[in-house]
Design a protein around this motif. Structure first.
Motif, mmCIF file in Angstrom:
data_model
loop_
_atom_site.group_PDB
_atom_site.id
_atom_site.type_symbol
_atom_site.label_atom_id
_atom_site.label_comp_id
_atom_site.label_asym_id
_atom_site.label_seq_id
_atom_site.Cartn_x
_atom_site.Cartn_y
_atom_site.Cartn_z
ATOM 1 N N ASN A 103 0.859 -1.177 0.000
ATOM 2 C CA ASN A 103 0.000 0.000 0.000
ATOM 3 C C ASN A 103 0.899 1.232 0.000
ATOM 4 O O ASN A 103 1.675 1.431 0.935
ATOM 5 N N LYS A 104 0.790 2.042 -1.039
ATOM 6 C CA LYS A 104 1.618 3.249 -1.164
ATOM 7 C C LYS A 104 0.973 4.468 -0.530
ATOM 8 O O LYS A 104 1.635 5.473 -0.329
ATOM 9 N N LYS A 105 -0.313 4.387 -0.231
ATOM 10 C CA LYS A 105 -1.034 5.537 0.324
ATOM 11 C C LYS A 105 -1.002 5.444 1.842
ATOM 12 O O LYS A 105 -1.873 4.831 2.461
ATOM 13 N N SER A 112 6.928 11.413 1.512
ATOM 14 C CA SER A 112 5.705 11.769 2.239
ATOM 15 C C SER A 112 5.242 10.636 3.141
ATOM 16 O O SER A 112 4.291 10.798 3.914
ATOM 17 N N VAL A 122 -0.318 7.257 5.765
ATOM 18 C CA VAL A 122 -0.375 8.436 6.624
ATOM 19 C C VAL A 122 0.121 8.034 8.005
ATOM 20 O O VAL A 122 0.323 6.857 8.288
ATOM 21 N N LYS A 153 6.763 11.945 -3.320
ATOM 22 C CA LYS A 153 5.827 10.878 -2.944
ATOM 23 C C LYS A 153 6.482 9.933 -1.944
ATOM 24 O O LYS A 153 5.883 9.549 -0.948
ATOM 25 N N ALA A 202 -4.032 5.108 4.298
ATOM 26 C CA ALA A 202 -4.892 6.274 4.124
ATOM 27 C C ALA A 202 -6.281 5.820 3.695
ATOM 28 O O ALA A 202 -7.279 6.453 4.018
ATOM 29 N N GLU A 203 -6.320 4.723 2.957
ATOM 30 C CA GLU A 203 -7.586 4.131 2.528
ATOM 31 C C GLU A 203 -7.353 2.661 2.259
ATOM 32 O O GLU A 203 -6.247 2.234 1.936
#
Length: 183
Positions: free
Chosen positions: A13-15, A84, A17, A81, A164-165
């Motif tokens: 998963n790259k997304k 982050s 937080v 990216k 994040a999702e």
């Protein structure tokens, strides 16, 4: 989560937080990684944790590597990216080519197993992650910052954090007959 379920459902998963693993959770993750298969008990790997202020330096190092290696513009765009993510664990394979009993390729595989153990342990603790590399791991300044000796190889940049999702679809599982044969 049961071990078999973890192995069968793990996904990248790259997304990501915050939060990322705390110090105690990191200790658990690294203890798991130290149990990677290791012919000769060499532990031919080490870890570099990037968090907080370290991302400014990492961004500079990745940009310098992209410039040094004449990488395409898309690599420069990926720097922000990558940086982050709430945390990155770099895995460095410590390759000793003088050990005849354990060839360099086995040492590299052991480091790869340690990297995967980082991923599995983090996932088990509730953190999503993705393993990336890219050509920039061969950048001279990056290698120096990670304390690489001549034969060392940065084998993974593992981005860690909280999803994040959640992905809606399940990862594609291959047909076993395409991957398994018997002798």
């Amino acid at each position: 989560m049961e071990t078999i379920e973890l192995l069968q459902t793990r996904r990248s998963n790259k997304k990501l937080v915050a939060p990322a693993p705390n110090k105690e959770q990191l200790a658990q993750i690294f203890q798991a990684a130290l149990r990677a298969p290791d012919h000769g008990k060499l532990q031919p790997y080490r870890f570099v944790v990037v968090e907080q202020e370290g991302f400014t330096r990492l961004a500079s190092l990745l940009t310098a590597a992209a410039t040094e290696l004449n990488l395409e513009e898309k690599h420069f765009a990926k720097v922000n990216k990558i940086c982050s993510a709430p945390m990155i664990i770099a895995v460095v394979a410590k390759i000793d080519k003088t050990i005849a009993k354990v060839p360099a390729w086995e040492q590299m595989l052991s480091a790869g197993c340690a990297a995967y153990s980082v991923q599995l342990a983090a996932q088990d603790l509730g953190f999503d992650n993705v393993w990336i590399t890219g050509k920039w791991v061969d950048g001279a300044e990056l290698r120096q910052a990670f304390g690489c000796a001549e034969n060392d190889k940065v084998v993974a940049l593992i981005l860690l954090g909280t999803a994040a999702e959640r992905a809606d679809k399940e990862p594609r599982a291959g047909k076993l007959e395409d991957f398994v044969s018997y002798l």
